[in-house]
Design a protein around this motif. Structure first.
Motif, PDB file in Angstrom:
ATOM      1  N   THR A  79       3.958  -4.216   2.937  1.00 32.11           N
ATOM      2  CA  THR A  79       3.328  -5.363   2.284  1.00 32.11           C
ATOM      3  C   THR A  79       1.944  -5.598   2.861  1.00 32.11           C
ATOM      4  O   THR A  79       1.759  -5.647   4.079  1.00 32.11           O
ATOM      5  CB  THR A  79       4.192  -6.617   2.464  1.00 32.11           C
ATOM      6  OG1 THR A  79       5.478  -6.384   1.887  1.00 32.11           O
ATOM      7  CG2 THR A  79       3.543  -7.823   1.798  1.00 32.11           C
ATOM      8  N   PRO A  83      -4.224  -2.697  -1.152  1.00 36.49           N
ATOM      9  CA  PRO A  83      -3.373  -1.563  -1.533  1.00 36.49           C
ATOM     10  C   PRO A  83      -3.649  -0.296  -0.732  1.00 36.49           C
ATOM     11  O   PRO A  83      -2.712   0.463  -0.440  1.00 36.49           O
ATOM     12  CB  PRO A  83      -3.699  -1.367  -3.021  1.00 36.49           C
ATOM     13  CG  PRO A  83      -4.155  -2.710  -3.492  1.00 36.49           C
ATOM     14  CD  PRO A  83      -4.877  -3.322  -2.329  1.00 36.49           C
ATOM     15  N   ASP A  84      -4.901  -0.053  -0.369  1.00 34.18           N
ATOM     16  CA  ASP A  84      -5.205   1.155   0.401  1.00 34.18           C
ATOM     17  C   ASP A  84      -4.447   1.188   1.728  1.00 34.18           C
ATOM     18  O   ASP A  84      -4.035   2.267   2.195  1.00 34.18           O
ATOM     19  CB  ASP A  84      -6.709   1.257   0.675  1.00 34.18           C
ATOM     20  CG  ASP A  84      -7.486   1.732  -0.547  1.00 34.18           C
ATOM     21  OD1 ASP A  84      -6.856   2.072  -1.570  1.00 34.18           O
ATOM     22  OD2 ASP A  84      -8.738   1.763  -0.482  1.00 34.18           O
ATOM     23  N   SER A  86      -1.508  -0.194   2.279  1.00 29.35           N
ATOM     24  CA  SER A  86      -0.107   0.115   1.948  1.00 29.35           C
ATOM     25  C   SER A  86       0.079   1.603   1.717  1.00 29.35           C
ATOM     26  O   SER A  86       1.069   2.201   2.164  1.00 29.35           O
ATOM     27  CB  SER A  86       0.321  -0.664   0.696  1.00 29.35           C
ATOM     28  OG  SER A  86       0.300  -2.053   0.924  1.00 29.35           O
ATOM     29  N   TYR A 119       0.016  -4.368 -10.720  1.00 30.47           N
ATOM     30  CA  TYR A 119      -0.155  -4.087  -9.291  1.00 30.47           C
ATOM     31  C   TYR A 119       0.884  -3.098  -8.792  1.00 30.47           C
ATOM     32  O   TYR A 119       0.555  -2.080  -8.160  1.00 30.47           O
ATOM     33  CB  TYR A 119      -0.077  -5.388  -8.490  1.00 30.47           C
ATOM     34  CG  TYR A 119      -0.005  -5.149  -6.996  1.00 30.47           C
ATOM     35  CD1 TYR A 119      -1.138  -4.771  -6.283  1.00 30.47           C
ATOM     36  CD2 TYR A 119       1.203  -5.260  -6.311  1.00 30.47           C
ATOM     37  CE1 TYR A 119      -1.077  -4.518  -4.919  1.00 30.47           C
ATOM     38  CE2 TYR A 119       1.275  -5.011  -4.944  1.00 30.47           C
ATOM     39  CZ  TYR A 119       0.130  -4.644  -4.259  1.00 30.47           C
ATOM     40  OH  TYR A 119       0.201  -4.390  -2.914  1.00 30.47           O
ATOM     41  N   ARG A 122       0.629   0.497 -10.346  1.00 28.88           N
ATOM     42  CA  ARG A 122      -0.478   1.262  -9.768  1.00 28.88           C
ATOM     43  C   ARG A 122      -0.159   1.670  -8.330  1.00 28.88           C
ATOM     44  O   ARG A 122      -0.483   2.786  -7.907  1.00 28.88           O
ATOM     45  CB  ARG A 122      -1.763   0.442  -9.822  1.00 28.88           C
ATOM     46  CG  ARG A 122      -2.327   0.284 -11.231  1.00 28.88           C
ATOM     47  CD  ARG A 122      -3.568  -0.595 -11.231  1.00 28.88           C
ATOM     48  NE  ARG A 122      -4.158  -0.695 -12.562  1.00 28.88           N
ATOM     49  CZ  ARG A 122      -5.190  -1.484 -12.863  1.00 28.88           C
ATOM     50  NH1 ARG A 122      -5.744  -2.240 -11.919  1.00 28.88           N
ATOM     51  NH2 ARG A 122      -5.673  -1.512 -14.086  1.00 28.88           N
ATOM     52  N   LEU A 123       0.463   0.754  -7.585  1.00 31.20           N
ATOM     53  CA  LEU A 123       0.818   1.074  -6.208  1.00 31.20           C
ATOM     54  C   LEU A 123       1.850   2.204  -6.171  1.00 31.20           C
ATOM     55  O   LEU A 123       1.701   3.180  -5.417  1.00 31.20           O
ATOM     56  CB  LEU A 123       1.368  -0.169  -5.512  1.00 31.20           C
ATOM     57  CG  LEU A 123       1.747  -0.014  -4.029  1.00 31.20           C
ATOM     58  CD1 LEU A 123       0.513   0.327  -3.197  1.00 31.20           C
ATOM     59  CD2 LEU A 123       2.414  -1.284  -3.506  1.00 31.20           C
TER      60      LEU A 123
END
Length: 299
Positions: A79, A83-84, A86, A119, A122-123
């Motif tokens: 979490t 995002p990068d 993660s 989100y 994409r993740l």
């Protein structure tokens, strides 16, 4: 898949903010594995995920995976608000032997349900390990709706869900929505709800109390799977006693964590050190906790 059983959210034993207590960590992992847990979850809420430096997070992942040696799946919390970060943590976790990752929604600006779908899709596209979604609205300000979970479950890299909302109606609706899709794992966070959730069709629990009494939660899970109501009633009473006597001291936002680590320190399982900005219970609360812990029998 599906993953099932008791997957404890591992406490992070600390000597100080920058130093893992490796001896305590090894003893804790071995103790849980000997009790028959079905997996381990590092860097969850119980593991103080958001308070640890990235270097400490990586060290923890590598140490736990090395200790487990593939005997059970290791899940890693990724979490983050970026995002990068993660993705990078997932790549590291895969290299050292983790089986899957777990992500709650980003926790600064709240996201709408369509934004959550975008989100997480994409993740998941970028992750090198399977992803479990993590619903933790008290900490993230965002509730993942049942409809959103169903939509996201169609992504081939999203394989399960952990609910820590403590909302029984929501959880039952979620279990019902997946009644014909048993391959999608549904786990419950609040251990007080674990047995009833398994009876309703959930796959297991991410039970923080298993850091202290792992066999209790493993036995309760198996009793629920077997629909052994007599055993469930007896074991559930112990779970509720632990909840009332260890997690509910004071009015702190971190009372659960203070109580859990405080109790573990009294039992010699780890030091009573929380990562900043949180602090351990003071002397008065520790005295209450000690009395409460001594009054819990038969676990």
């Amino acid at each position: 898949m599906p993953l099932e059983g008791i997957v404890p959210p591992l406490v992070t034993p600390l000597i100080d903010d920058q130093t893992l207590d490796l001896e305590a960590l090894k003893e804790l992992v071995d103790r849980m594995l000997e009790a028959g847990v079905h997996g381990l979850f590092v860097l969850g809420t119980t593991g103080e995920c958001t308070s640890l430096s990235y270097s400490l997070r990586r060290q923890l992942i590598e140490e736990v995976c090395g200790m487990v040696q593939g005997r059970v799946p290791v899940l890693v919390g990724i979490t983050d608000t970026a995002p990068d970060e993660s993705v990078a943590l997932t790549d590291f976790a895969k290299r050292v032997g983790a089986a899957a990752v777990v992500a709650a929604p980003p926790y600064y600006f709240g996201l709408s349900q369509p934004e959550l779908v975008t989100y997480f899709e994409r993740l998941a596209d970028r992750l090198s390990l399977p992803l479990f979604l993590y619903n933790m609205p008290s900490h993230t300000k965002t509730m993942i709706s049942v409809e959103t979970v169903v939509a996201l479950s169609r992504h081939p890299n999203i394989v399960g869900f952990k609910d820590s909302s403590a909302n029984g109606g929501y959880l039952h609706a979620l279990i019902y929505a997946f009644r014909d899709r048993p391959e999608f794992s549904i786990f419950v966070g609040p251990e007080e709800m674990m047995a009833s959730s398994v009876l309703m069709g959930a796959h297991g629990g991410v039970s923080g109390g298993a850091n202290i009494f792992p066999k209790l939660y493993v036995d309760l899970y198996h009793a629920a799977k077997a629909n052994d109501k007599e055993s469930i009633v007896t074991l559930q009473a112990k779970v509720m006693e632990i909840s009332a006597k260890i997690y509910a001291l004071g009015t702190y936002g971190s009372s659960y964590l203070k109580g859990l680590k405080g109790a573990m320190s009294l039992l010699g399982l780890c030091q009573n050190v929380l990562a900043a900005p949180h602090t351990a219970f003071g002397e008065a609360d520790m005295e209450k906790l000690k009395r409460n812990l001594e009054s819990i029998e038969g676990v």
